[in-house]
Design a protein around this motif. Structure first.
Motif, PDB file in Angstrom:
ATOM      1  N   ILE A 448      15.535 -39.664 -46.838  1.00  0.00           N
ATOM      2  CA  ILE A 448      16.448 -40.727 -46.431  1.00  0.00           C
ATOM      3  C   ILE A 448      15.625 -41.886 -45.870  1.00  0.00           C
ATOM      4  N   ASP A 449      16.250 -43.065 -45.844  1.00  0.00           N
ATOM      5  CA  ASP A 449      15.593 -44.264 -45.330  1.00  0.00           C
ATOM      6  C   ASP A 449      16.028 -44.599 -43.907  1.00  0.00           C
ATOM      7  N   GLY A 450      16.979 -43.858 -43.405  1.00  0.00           N
ATOM      8  CA  GLY A 450      17.477 -44.089 -42.051  1.00  0.00           C
ATOM      9  C   GLY A 450      18.719 -43.267 -41.826  1.00  0.00           C
ATOM     10  N   TYR A 451      19.296 -43.403 -40.642  1.00  0.00           N
ATOM     11  CA  TYR A 451      20.492 -42.618 -40.333  1.00  0.00           C
ATOM     12  C   TYR A 451      21.193 -43.168 -39.097  1.00  0.00           C
ATOM     13  N   CYS A 452      22.436 -42.736 -38.948  1.00  0.00           N
ATOM     14  CA  CYS A 452      23.189 -42.993 -37.714  1.00  0.00           C
ATOM     15  C   CYS A 452      23.553 -41.640 -37.129  1.00  0.00           C
ATOM     16  N   VAL A 453      23.146 -41.417 -35.877  1.00  0.00           N
ATOM     17  CA  VAL A 453      23.335 -40.112 -35.258  1.00  0.00           C
ATOM     18  C   VAL A 453      23.337 -40.292 -33.756  1.00  0.00           C
ATOM     19  N   GLY A 454      23.761 -39.252 -33.053  1.00  0.00           N
ATOM     20  CA  GLY A 454      23.676 -39.247 -31.601  1.00  0.00           C
ATOM     21  C   GLY A 454      22.302 -38.793 -31.141  1.00  0.00           C
ATOM     22  N   GLU A 455      22.090 -38.928 -29.845  1.00  0.00           N
ATOM     23  CA  GLU A 455      20.806 -38.521 -29.269  1.00  0.00           C
ATOM     24  C   GLU A 455      20.758 -37.013 -29.067  1.00  0.00           C
ATOM     25  N   PRO A 456      19.559 -36.450 -29.069  1.00  0.00           N
ATOM     26  CA  PRO A 456      18.252 -37.120 -28.927  1.00  0.00           C
ATOM     27  C   PRO A 456      17.544 -37.406 -30.251  1.00  0.00           C
ATOM     28  N   TRP A 457      18.292 -37.435 -31.374  1.00  0.00           N
ATOM     29  CA  TRP A 457      17.625 -37.458 -32.672  1.00  0.00           C
ATOM     30  C   TRP A 457      17.162 -38.849 -33.094  1.00  0.00           C
ATOM     31  N   ASN A 458      17.657 -39.912 -32.446  1.00  0.00           N
ATOM     32  CA  ASN A 458      17.065 -41.236 -32.652  1.00  0.00           C
ATOM     33  C   ASN A 458      15.764 -41.359 -31.852  1.00  0.00           C
ATOM     34  N   SER A 459      15.843 -40.938 -30.606  1.00  0.00           N
ATOM     35  CA  SER A 459      14.669 -41.052 -29.739  1.00  0.00           C
ATOM     36  C   SER A 459      13.533 -40.151 -30.205  1.00  0.00           C
ATOM     37  N   ARG A 460      13.881 -39.050 -30.858  1.00  0.00           N
ATOM     38  CA  ARG A 460      12.809 -38.191 -31.361  1.00  0.00           C
ATOM     39  C   ARG A 460      12.063 -38.897 -32.502  1.00  0.00           C
ATOM     40  N   ALA A 461      12.784 -39.614 -33.371  1.00  0.00           N
ATOM     41  CA  ALA A 461      12.128 -40.353 -34.449  1.00  0.00           C
ATOM     42  C   ALA A 461      11.230 -41.445 -33.882  1.00  0.00           C
ATOM     43  N   VAL A 462      11.690 -42.083 -32.804  1.00  0.00           N
ATOM     44  CA  VAL A 462      10.863 -43.099 -32.136  1.00  0.00           C
ATOM     45  C   VAL A 462       9.646 -42.436 -31.508  1.00  0.00           C
ATOM     46  N   TYR A 463       9.865 -41.316 -30.850  1.00  0.00           N
ATOM     47  CA  TYR A 463       8.800 -40.585 -30.156  1.00  0.00           C
ATOM     48  C   TYR A 463       7.705 -40.153 -31.133  1.00  0.00           C
ATOM     49  N   GLU A 464       8.122 -39.764 -32.349  1.00  0.00           N
ATOM     50  CA  GLU A 464       7.155 -39.313 -33.355  1.00  0.00           C
ATOM     51  C   GLU A 464       6.688 -40.457 -34.265  1.00  0.00           C
ATOM     52  N   ASN A 465       7.094 -41.694 -33.918  1.00  0.00           N
ATOM     53  CA  ASN A 465       6.688 -42.897 -34.661  1.00  0.00           C
ATOM     54  C   ASN A 465       7.115 -42.833 -36.131  1.00  0.00           C
ATOM     55  N   LEU A 466       8.259 -42.214 -36.379  1.00  0.00           N
ATOM     56  CA  LEU A 466       8.795 -42.126 -37.730  1.00  0.00           C
ATOM     57  C   LEU A 466       9.804 -43.230 -38.019  1.00  0.00           C
ATOM     58  N   GLY A 467      10.425 -43.764 -36.969  1.00  0.00           N
ATOM     59  CA  GLY A 467      11.470 -44.746 -37.178  1.00  0.00           C
ATOM     60  C   GLY A 467      11.628 -45.663 -35.981  1.00  0.00           C
ATOM     61  N   PHE A 468      12.510 -46.653 -36.147  1.00  0.00           N
ATOM     62  CA  PHE A 468      12.839 -47.558 -35.045  1.00  0.00           C
ATOM     63  C   PHE A 468      14.350 -47.762 -35.034  1.00  0.00           C
ATOM     64  N   VAL A 469      14.891 -48.038 -33.867  1.00  0.00           N
ATOM     65  CA  VAL A 469      16.330 -48.241 -33.697  1.00  0.00           C
ATOM     66  C   VAL A 469      16.641 -49.710 -33.941  1.00  0.00           C
ATOM     67  N   ILE A 470      17.362 -49.984 -35.016  1.00  0.00           N
ATOM     68  CA  ILE A 470      17.717 -51.363 -35.326  1.00  0.00           C
ATOM     69  C   ILE A 470      18.997 -51.785 -34.601  1.00  0.00           C
ATOM     70  N   ALA A 471      19.847 -50.807 -34.229  1.00  0.00           N
ATOM     71  CA  ALA A 471      21.071 -51.115 -33.480  1.00  0.00           C
ATOM     72  C   ALA A 471      21.566 -49.857 -32.784  1.00  0.00           C
ATOM     73  N   THR A 472      22.086 -50.024 -31.578  1.00  0.00           N
ATOM     74  CA  THR A 472      22.820 -48.947 -30.917  1.00  0.00           C
ATOM     75  C   THR A 472      24.303 -49.243 -31.068  1.00  0.00           C
ATOM     76  N   ASP A 473      25.126 -48.252 -30.778  1.00  0.00           N
ATOM     77  CA  ASP A 473      26.561 -48.498 -30.895  1.00  0.00           C
ATOM     78  C   ASP A 473      27.054 -49.523 -29.882  1.00  0.00           C
ATOM     79  N   LEU A 474      26.278 -49.728 -28.790  1.00  0.00           N
ATOM     80  CA  LEU A 474      26.641 -50.774 -27.845  1.00  0.00           C
ATOM     81  C   LEU A 474      26.553 -52.148 -28.498  1.00  0.00           C
ATOM     82  N   ASP A 475      25.726 -52.266 -29.536  1.00  0.00           N
ATOM     83  CA  ASP A 475      25.600 -53.534 -30.256  1.00  0.00           C
ATOM     84  C   ASP A 475      26.761 -53.765 -31.227  1.00  0.00           C
ATOM     85  N   ILE A 476      27.520 -52.719 -31.515  1.00  0.00           N
ATOM     86  CA  ILE A 476      28.582 -52.812 -32.521  1.00  0.00           C
ATOM     87  C   ILE A 476      29.956 -52.809 -31.868  1.00  0.00           C
ATOM     88  N   TRP A 477      30.225 -51.793 -31.061  1.00  0.00           N
ATOM     89  CA  TRP A 477      31.509 -51.701 -30.345  1.00  0.00           C
ATOM     90  C   TRP A 477      31.239 -50.998 -29.019  1.00  0.00           C
TER      91      TRP A 477
END
Length: 668
Positions: A448-477
């Protein structure tokens, strides 16, 4: 602009002889502008007259209040006059004397000549000159009602309250009085609140029609704007292009409420054991995510046991599909669910049989993010527009994004976010279902090229330098609902006291989770292997520590990223449920139910939530029934969902149909 009249979160509860309570009105919130004519419409027993009496000051709300021109109403007063169905005239006084009674009381400071002139003016206004010296017994029903209206208007009230004033009159007389009332309201710019059960009368007179659901716990089901210009003539109203559609909506609402009343009358008897609970051993499912915290806390801190649930097993499930299967099959008594799951199960998503499922508690708000592969960041992607451009540049590739379940907020908000940037989530990218714990592995493997999920699975991708957060749900609603407690409707009806006990335990756990002083302890609990089983270093961001998006921007404190209790989190809001229905229909996940009010009332058990809050002596606050704005500037209204759907640019074919939640009922 401040409302002229504000009905502010009004509840009305009547004590019963057996010591119980009858909740007539629940969380009535309504604003009326000066000069507006508003009709309250609904079946007998829905609390229309009770609400009118509260506005008049003849009755007091159990909770909430009435504000008229920035002053709270506590008692009756001449600034509000009521016209009742039964005329309320003194039989020993003439027409002139009945009108003078009000004028003399309010205008005692004026001279007798001035008061007499006011009386005579209003006798002429209602065309009763020939009957001015007659007593009520000598008058027809229509003439009596004209006297009552003249008496009310003679003291120039700020607000005219009408309680089915024409209900006992013949059609000809009713029509004549309706026309006179319209002329007087137009001439004197009166603000009116009127109770009626007549759809045609409401469409003729009202600027807005407020439709109330059945009691108990009657609430505002829908508000209809009447776009017919004034001054109105009866034939012009009937011939207006919107008339029959509006009338159809009203009649449909009333028929749905009639069906709901019949269903309530045949409900199966509940099971209540000697200890007050029908079931104390529960199997509850959850998914390993940070926001399973209330379930973990309720178990580990003894809240389940405190409320009589002596043996609760928390079952870590592999996917949301397994959660749905567990509840529908009866393997699980209850479960943490994605927000749309009770609705999608009840509606029979994917051509499956309907499985009526209810929620009486929202467990959490926010907590999700959209993570993209780090390669996009290295290509310069920083915004949604950048991502759209990157997709266009790689048109030969299929860009795949993961989400956790079709009825999840992850899917719906990811789709909403993509569509707001001009990206069709079905044509420009591919969305696929992946269980939350498997997101990082699939991103790492390049599936996959990305995903939308709850934590801690976004922060784990950041922690392992696999991905970056382009938006949180606070940015949407910001402050959207996220996870809910789900149980089968059959189970809820069979074990009502157990259901309330379960909600009470989880409400206390939610409050415990949102006390920031407890977050370190809660973190240690959820990181245990039998729960989330994640490392604290990538579970802390957003939950306790500043949120790291994996970009060059510094980590940011997001105190609202995980909400469990504050900001009216726990009440299962109908407006939020309606947004979910609309978005699922937008993408063809389910048809939009024409009977959406009935569906939401059945699936979202606010009565259970309110009873649990009452037993805990908690305020039990409900979210506002109001329009809200999302990050792209669009406004969602709780009263025009089909119009909203039709106005969306990127969508699938919209299907609107009546949906039965009862598998054995055909053509309900």
């Amino acid at each position: 602009m401040t409302a002229f009249l504000e009905v502010d979160h009004v509840d009305k509860v009547f004590p019963l002889a057996n010591g119980g309570r009858y909740i007539a009105l629940k969380n009535i919130n309504l604003e009326i502008k000066q000069g507006e004519f508003v009709c309250l419409l609904g079946h007998s027993g829905c609390g229309k007259s009770t609400l009118l009496n509260i506005v008049a000051g003849l009755d007091k709300p159990t909770q909430g209040g009435i504000i008229l021109e920035n002053k709270q109403i506590k008692d009756p007063g001449p600034d509000r006059m009521v016209v009742f169905q039964n005329y309320s005239l003194l039989p020993w006084k003439t027409v002139r004397q009945n009108i003078a009674l009000a004028v003399n009381q309010v205008y005692g400071h004026k001279s007798a000549k001035e008061r007499h002139a006011i009386v005579e003016e209003h006798i002429n206004m209602v065309n009763l000159r020939q009957a001015a010296d007659k007593h009520p017994a000598q008058l027809s029903g229509g003439m009596k009602q004209r006297v009552a209206i003249a008496r009310a208007l003679a003291i120039r009230p700020k607000l005219l309250l009408l309680d089915e004033p024409f209900g006992a009159l013949d059609a000809l007389t009713r029509g004549s009085l309706q026309e006179q009332l319209m002329k007087m309201c137009q001439e004197y710019q009166l603000t009116c609140l009127m109770v009626t059960h007549d759809a045609d009368e409401a469409l003729l007179l009202a600027d807005r029609i407020v439709m109330l659901t059945n009691g108990p716990e009657s609430h505002i089901g829908q508000i209809i704007d009447v776009p017919i210009p004034r001054p109105r003539q009866r034939l012009e109203v009937v011939n207006h292009p919107s008339y029959y559609a509006l009338r159809g909506d009203i009649v449909y609402f009333l028929n749905q409420q009639k069906k709901a009343k019949k269903r309530q009358q045949v409900k199966a008897p509940a099971i209540i054991a000697a200890n007050g609970l029908g079931k104390v051993n529960l199997e509850i499912g959850f998914i390993p995510l940070t926001d399973c915290a209330p379930l973990v806390v309720a178990k580990e801190k003894g809240f389940f046991a405190k409320h009589g649930l002596t043996q609760v097993n928390l079952n870590r499930e592999p996917s949301w599909k397994a959660i749905a299967e567990g509840v529908t099959s009866g393997r699980l008594d209850a479960a943490q669910m994605v927000a749309g799951m009770p609705l999608s199960l009840s509606l029979g998503m994917g051509n499956r049989p309907t499985s009526p499922t209810v929620t009486a508690l929202t467990l959490s708000r926010n907590g999700n993010a959209i993570t993209l592969s780090k390669r996009f960041y290295e290509q310069g992607v920083r915004t949604l527009a950048d991502f759209k451009a990157a997709i266009a540049q790689e048109s030969d590739l299929v860009h795949t994004l993961g989400m956790v379940h079709p009825s999840s907020m992850h899917n719906l908000m990811l789709r909403y976010w993509l569509a707001s940037g001009g990206i069709d989530p079905d044509l420009d990218v591919k969305l696929t279902v992946i269980p939350p714990p498997q997101m990082v592995a699939n991103l790492k493997a390049g599936n996959i090229d990305g995903y939308c999920v709850g934590e801690p699975w976004n922060s784990r991708a950041v922690y392992e330098n696999l991905g970056f957060v382009i938006a949180t749900d606070l940015d949407i609603w910001q402050s959207h609902l996220e996870k809910v407690l789900g149980v089968k409707e059959e189970w809820a009806n069979k074990y009502p006291e157990t259901h309330v006990a379960l909600v009470k335990a989880l409400m206390e756990a939610c409050e415990y989770c949102d006390d920031r002083r407890n977050r370190e302890e809660v973190l240690q609990l959820i990181c245990q292997p039998n729960y989330v089983g994640s490392a604290p270093e990538y579970t802390r961001p957003g939950f306790i520590d500043p949120y790291d998006r994996g970009t060059s921007e510094p980590a940011q404190m997001l105190p609202e990223f995980n909400e469990f209790y504050v900001n009216k989190t726990n009440c299962p809001s109908r407006v939020e449920g309606l947004w979910i229905l609309v978005q699922m229909a937008r993408w063809g996940i389910v048809p939009f139910p024409r009977n959406w009010i009935d569906v939401l009332d059945r699936v979202r058990r606010n009565d259970v939530y309110s009873e649990a809050a009452r037993q805990l002596n908690l305020p039990g606050l409900e979210p506002e029934r109001t329009s809200f704005r999302l990050s792209d500037g669009s406004v969602f209204s709780p009263d025009n969902p089909i119009e909203y759907l039709q106005g969306l640019k990127i969508k699938r074919e919209i299907k609107v149909e009546e949906v039965s939640l009862d598998p054995l009922v055909v053509g309900a």
